[in-house]
Design an enzyme around this catalytic site. Structure first.
Site, PDB file in Angstrom:
ATOM      1  N   HIS A  65      48.025  33.840  39.579  1.00 50.75           N
ATOM      2  CA  HIS A  65      47.781  33.897  41.079  1.00 50.75           C
ATOM      3  C   HIS A  65      49.205  33.102  41.767  1.00 50.75           C
ATOM      4  CE1 HIS A  65      44.207  35.948  40.534  1.00 50.75           C
ATOM      5  NE2 HIS A  65      43.603  34.847  40.774  1.00 50.75           N
TER       6      HIS A  65
ATOM      7  N   HIS B  39      41.342  37.298  47.620  1.00 54.77           N
ATOM      8  CA  HIS B  39      40.441  36.697  46.655  1.00 54.77           C
ATOM      9  C   HIS B  39      39.449  36.084  47.324  1.00 54.77           C
ATOM     10  CE1 HIS B  39      39.237  34.286  43.126  1.00 54.77           C
ATOM     11  NE2 HIS B  39      40.307  34.758  42.232  1.00 54.77           N
TER      12      HIS B  39
ATOM     13  N   GLU C 216      39.670  42.331  43.545  1.00 55.48           N
ATOM     14  CA  GLU C 216      41.009  42.466  44.025  1.00 55.48           C
ATOM     15  C   GLU C 216      41.810  43.515  43.486  1.00 55.48           C
ATOM     16  OE1 GLU C 216      42.193  38.332  42.113  1.00 55.48           O
ATOM     17  OE2 GLU C 216      40.316  38.771  41.366  1.00 55.48           O
TER      18      GLU C 216
HETATM   19  C1  BGC Z   1      40.856  35.597  37.949  1.00 53.59           C
HETATM   20  C2  BGC Z   1      39.720  34.648  36.853  1.00 53.59           C
HETATM   21  C3  BGC Z   1      40.071  33.365  37.654  1.00 53.59           C
HETATM   22  C4  BGC Z   1      39.853  33.423  39.328  1.00 53.59           C
HETATM   23  C5  BGC Z   1      39.906  32.309  39.625  1.00 53.59           C
HETATM   24  C6  BGC Z   1      40.349  35.796  39.044  1.00 53.59           C
HETATM   25  O1  BGC Z   1      41.264  36.622  39.939  1.00 53.59           O
HETATM   26  O2  BGC Z   1      40.589  36.948  37.278  1.00 53.59           O
HETATM   27  O3  BGC Z   1      40.195  34.602  35.696  1.00 53.59           O
HETATM   28  O4  BGC Z   1      39.072  32.408  37.049  1.00 53.59           O
HETATM   29  O5  BGC Z   1      40.496  34.487  39.652  1.00 53.59           O
HETATM   30  O6  BGC Z   1      38.946  32.144  40.945  1.00 53.59           O
END
Ligand code: BGC
Length: 384
Positions: A130, A204, A342
């Site tokens: 991210h 998210h 997402e």
């Molecule tokens: C991921 C997860 C991660 C989470 C964090 C998601 O987009 O796929 O692996 O732990 O984000 O909040």
């Protein structure tokens, strides 16, 4: 008639009702507190005439809350998060956040673009997740426009400098949240660059259609039309395979409760992710916006459908909520208390040409528009 948007700690903007004939809709703008280094964080509240209310904060261009009616008209906040800014500063966890410059994972936090190697900040072992250490979720965005009226909206902007987290090129990103009278929340991400770079933006938000703090989402019925997933290794990095969902716990095409197959220990992907945490192939390439997921809460009757044009959809079942987070209204968030959906490019696309391209060049415009449509089921089980 439109009123000028006022800047300051608080102002109320009423719709130009006389000219549109629409019902009351409004946007309010206020301060939500300050970061440790003194930056003012704003919060904009969009409300439609049915009482649906979205609050968007400039820290991480995030959806801070969303009030949605159940089948009896009772409103509940269906997104997890904190009541105040300090909660987000203390333990971010991507609640409601805009994630980027590259949503999801990049193996080893590195990639090659136009023959040049780039090293990103790594925030998950050897990999980058991210956007790296200081992703867009932790930046204070600027509120650049607030529009009143039946489609009240707020536009936020963040300028990510050349080299930010290791990414090349100055990226100018805009996120517009728009709430319509028919209970649609649209998030439109737009980005441009001054040098070739890579980009993949998504949102998210952790959803619970029973209301945040309402317990587990395992009995909420999820439909994902995708026919395959991109499988991953133990570090959740794609292994390059695209595997059909037919006959596996990943088959949500006909709709099923999230928890129905989540304890199927014969499936290694579920073990790697501690639950669902993988990317569904919802189209083979960028397409016209279509429905990529639908979720129904059989108890409240709330139904959310999610529309996107992107080929991938990460579905994460809140596996790492471990009972140590105290969120809104002093609610403890535990494993499986929310789901995250997402729409995005496939994970690690910059290192996997077979997955497509995440490249953005000067003169091009990156877009990701995500639409969340809210309805109620009137007591019926809705799977399509
Ligand atoms: C991921 C997860 C991660 C989470 C964090 C998601 O987009 O796929 O692996 O732990 O984000 O909040």
């Amino acid at each position: 008639m439109k009123h000028a948007v006022m800047f300051g700690s608080f102002c109320l903007i009423m719709a130009g009702l006389a000219s549109t004939g629409a019902q009351a809709a409004e946007a309010t703008r206020a301060s939500f507190g300050h970061t440790a280094d003194g930056q003012n964080v704003e919060i904009v509240t969009l409300t439609n005439s049915r009482g649906v209310q979205a609050r968007v904060m400039s820290y991480g261009a995030s959806l801070q809350s969303l009030l949605v009616p159940d089948r009896d008209g009772h409103l509940a906040d269906v997104v997890l998060g904190y009541d105040d800014l300090q909660g987000y500063l203390d333990r971010r966890q991507y609640f409601g956040a805009t994630v980027g410059r590259y949503a999801n994972r990049i193996a080893h936090g590195s990639f090659t673009l136009d023959g040049k190697h780039y090293q990103l900040t790594r925030n998950e072992g050897p990999n980058s997740l991210h956007g790296g250490n200081q992703g867009f979720d932790q930046k204070v965005w600027q509120v650049v426009e607030v529009k009143q009226g039946p489609n009240a909206s707020v536009t936020l902007q963040y300028i990510s400098k050349d080299g930010d987290q290791g990414y090349p090129g100055t990226l100018t990103v805009k996120a517009t949240y728009q709430l319509s009278e028919d209970n649609q929340l649209k998030i439109a991400y737009v980005a441009t660059t001054d040098k070739p770079t890579i980009v993949n933006l998504s949102n998210h938000t952790y959803w619970n259609l029973a209301g945040e703090g309402g317990g587990t989402v395992m009995d909420q019925v999820l439909t994902i039309p995708g026919e395959a997933i991109t499988t991953v290794d133990a570090a959740s990095i794609p292994d390059g395979h695209i595997v059909p969902v037919a006959g596996t716990p990943y088959d949500f095409r006909a709709g099923k409760p999230i928890g129905r197959d989540i304890r199927d220990g014969s499936s290694q992907q579920l073990l790697f992710g501690h639950g669902y945490d993988m990317n569904w192939v919802v189209s083979s390439k960028e397409v016209e916006s279509h429905m990529v997921a639908r979720v129904q809460d059989p108890h409240s009757g709330r139904v959310m459908s999610l529309w996107s044009s992107k080929p991938g959809l990460q579905f994460y079942s809140g596996n790492f909520l471990d009972g140590t987070t105290v969120g809104k209204q002093h609610h403890i968030y535990r494993q499986g208390d929310a789901f995250v959906l997402e729409p995005q490019l496939f994970p690690d696309t910059p290192n996997r040409p077979a997955f497509g391209s995440a490249r953005l060049a000067p003169g091009e415009t990156y877009r990701n528009t995500i639409v969340y449509r809210f309805a109620t089921d009137g007591g019926r089980v809705v799977t399509h």
